[in-house]
Each structure stands twice: as C-alpha cells, then as structure tokens.
Motif scaffolding. Structure first.
Motif, mmCIF file in Angstrom:
data_model
loop_
_atom_site.group_PDB
_atom_site.id
_atom_site.type_symbol
_atom_site.label_atom_id
_atom_site.label_comp_id
_atom_site.label_asym_id
_atom_site.label_seq_id
_atom_site.Cartn_x
_atom_site.Cartn_y
_atom_site.Cartn_z
ATOM 1 N N ASP A 39 0.828 -1.214 0.000
ATOM 2 C CA ASP A 39 0.000 0.000 0.000
ATOM 3 C C ASP A 39 0.858 1.258 0.000
ATOM 4 O O ASP A 39 0.505 2.256 -0.629
ATOM 5 N N GLU A 40 1.992 1.215 0.668
ATOM 6 C CA GLU A 40 2.904 2.367 0.669
ATOM 7 C C GLU A 40 3.510 2.545 -0.720
ATOM 8 O O GLU A 40 3.630 3.667 -1.216
ATOM 9 N N TRP A 41 3.909 1.458 -1.336
ATOM 10 C CA TRP A 41 4.462 1.480 -2.696
ATOM 11 C C TRP A 41 3.446 2.074 -3.669
ATOM 12 O O TRP A 41 3.765 2.919 -4.490
ATOM 13 N N ASP A 42 2.185 1.611 -3.545
ATOM 14 C CA ASP A 42 1.135 2.096 -4.433
ATOM 15 C C ASP A 42 0.866 3.587 -4.251
ATOM 16 O O ASP A 42 0.461 4.264 -5.202
ATOM 17 N N ALA A 43 1.106 4.096 -3.057
ATOM 18 C CA ALA A 43 0.871 5.521 -2.787
ATOM 19 C C ALA A 43 1.853 6.407 -3.534
ATOM 20 O O ALA A 43 1.583 7.579 -3.767
ATOM 21 N N GLY A 44 2.984 5.860 -3.919
ATOM 22 C CA GLY A 44 3.988 6.612 -4.659
ATOM 23 C C GLY A 44 5.372 6.079 -4.364
ATOM 24 O O GLY A 44 5.684 5.774 -3.216
ATOM 25 N N HIS A 45 6.175 5.959 -5.395
ATOM 26 C CA HIS A 45 7.536 5.449 -5.232
ATOM 27 C C HIS A 45 8.461 6.130 -6.243
ATOM 28 O O HIS A 45 8.000 6.748 -7.197
ATOM 29 N N ALA A 46 9.735 6.001 -5.984
ATOM 30 C CA ALA A 46 10.729 6.550 -6.909
ATOM 31 C C ALA A 46 10.640 5.766 -8.223
ATOM 32 O O ALA A 46 10.486 4.538 -8.210
ATOM 33 N N PRO A 47 10.711 6.456 -9.357
ATOM 34 C CA PRO A 47 10.546 5.796 -10.654
ATOM 35 C C PRO A 47 11.516 4.641 -10.900
ATOM 36 O O PRO A 47 11.161 3.667 -11.541
ATOM 37 N N GLY A 48 12.730 4.717 -10.376
ATOM 38 C CA GLY A 48 13.726 3.666 -10.601
ATOM 39 C C GLY A 48 13.796 2.620 -9.511
ATOM 40 O O GLY A 48 14.688 1.772 -9.518
ATOM 41 N N ALA A 49 12.846 2.655 -8.587
ATOM 42 C CA ALA A 49 12.884 1.743 -7.447
ATOM 43 C C ALA A 49 12.433 0.330 -7.808
ATOM 44 O O ALA A 49 11.616 0.140 -8.702
ATOM 45 N N ILE A 50 12.976 -0.621 -7.078
ATOM 46 C CA ILE A 50 12.581 -2.024 -7.166
ATOM 47 C C ILE A 50 11.882 -2.353 -5.848
ATOM 48 O O ILE A 50 12.439 -2.115 -4.769
ATOM 49 N N HIS A 51 10.678 -2.872 -5.929
ATOM 50 C CA HIS A 51 9.883 -3.125 -4.724
ATOM 51 C C HIS A 51 10.140 -4.526 -4.172
ATOM 52 O O HIS A 51 9.812 -5.528 -4.813
ATOM 53 N N ILE A 52 10.745 -4.571 -2.991
ATOM 54 C CA ILE A 52 10.938 -5.822 -2.262
ATOM 55 C C ILE A 52 10.591 -5.528 -0.806
ATOM 56 O O ILE A 52 11.405 -4.971 -0.064
ATOM 57 N N PRO A 53 9.352 -5.837 -0.377
ATOM 58 C CA PRO A 53 8.970 -5.563 1.010
ATOM 59 C C PRO A 53 9.961 -6.185 2.005
ATOM 60 O O PRO A 53 10.530 -7.253 1.736
ATOM 61 N N LEU A 54 10.165 -5.517 3.111
ATOM 62 C CA LEU A 54 11.151 -5.934 4.104
ATOM 63 C C LEU A 54 11.011 -7.410 4.468
ATOM 64 O O LEU A 54 12.003 -8.134 4.533
#
Length: 106
Positions: A24-39
């Motif tokens: 949900d935090e990722w969906d709210a907005g993230h850096a364009p070059g980020a790779i999403h891997i939850p902790l």
C-alpha cells in the motif's frame, strides 16, 4: 562494512534503489527507478536485488531501510540507507510514480 546513509538530494531522480515498504505504501507513490521488495520478503528475494554498489535502500522514513541495509551489509552487499526515506524524497520534489503518487500519504 559501513552504516552509511545517503540523502534523497544526493540521488538522481531515476536512481535504482530497493524500496522495502509494504504494497500500500508502494502504491501511494515510489521513486521511478525503485525495485519493490517488502522488508519481510527480503531474505527470500536476494536474487532480485540490483547489481549496484552501493545499493540504496529506502522506506517511508528511514527506519526499516536502515535495518534492511544493515542486514544486507551482513550478507555481503554494499547497501546504504536513504536517510529520511520517501518522506524526504517527496519533500525534495523528486519524481513519484505509482497509482496514487500523493506525497501526503507516502
């Protein structure tokens, strides 16, 4: 091994980094070059990490990412915490991608 930090202002707008926030935090907005891997998924997704040194790790405010960066350092990665996290990224007027892209909810 270091416990270095980097600020969002020191990163390029399209910097590759690992975002350890929840979906949900990722969906709210993230850096364009980020790779999403939850902790919580980090230990099982080491093969998904980018091959960059140092590897910036980001979360909302810098606490989870500091823990993640320290853990990754113990695993032999050159990881660095993004101080202030996505809150400081948004405050620095860095670009946001995502379904909401609303810095108030990051």
């Amino acid at each position: 091994m270091s416990n270095e930090e980097i600020t969002p202002a020191e990163l390029a707008d399209d910097a590759v980094m690992v975002d350890v926030r929840e979906q949900d935090e990722w969906d709210a907005g993230h850096a364009p070059g980020a790779i999403h891997i939850p902790l919580g998924e980090l230990p099982s997704r080491l093969d998904d990490l980018p091959d960059i040194d140092p590897m910036p790790i980001v979360c909302r405010s810098g606490n989870r990412s500091a823990r993640a960066a320290a853990w990754l350092e113990h695993q032999g990665f050159d990881a660095v915490n993004v101080a202030g996290g996505m809150k400081d990224w948004a405050t620095a007027s860095k670009p946001l991608a995502g379904t909401d892209s609303d810095p108030r909810v990051i």
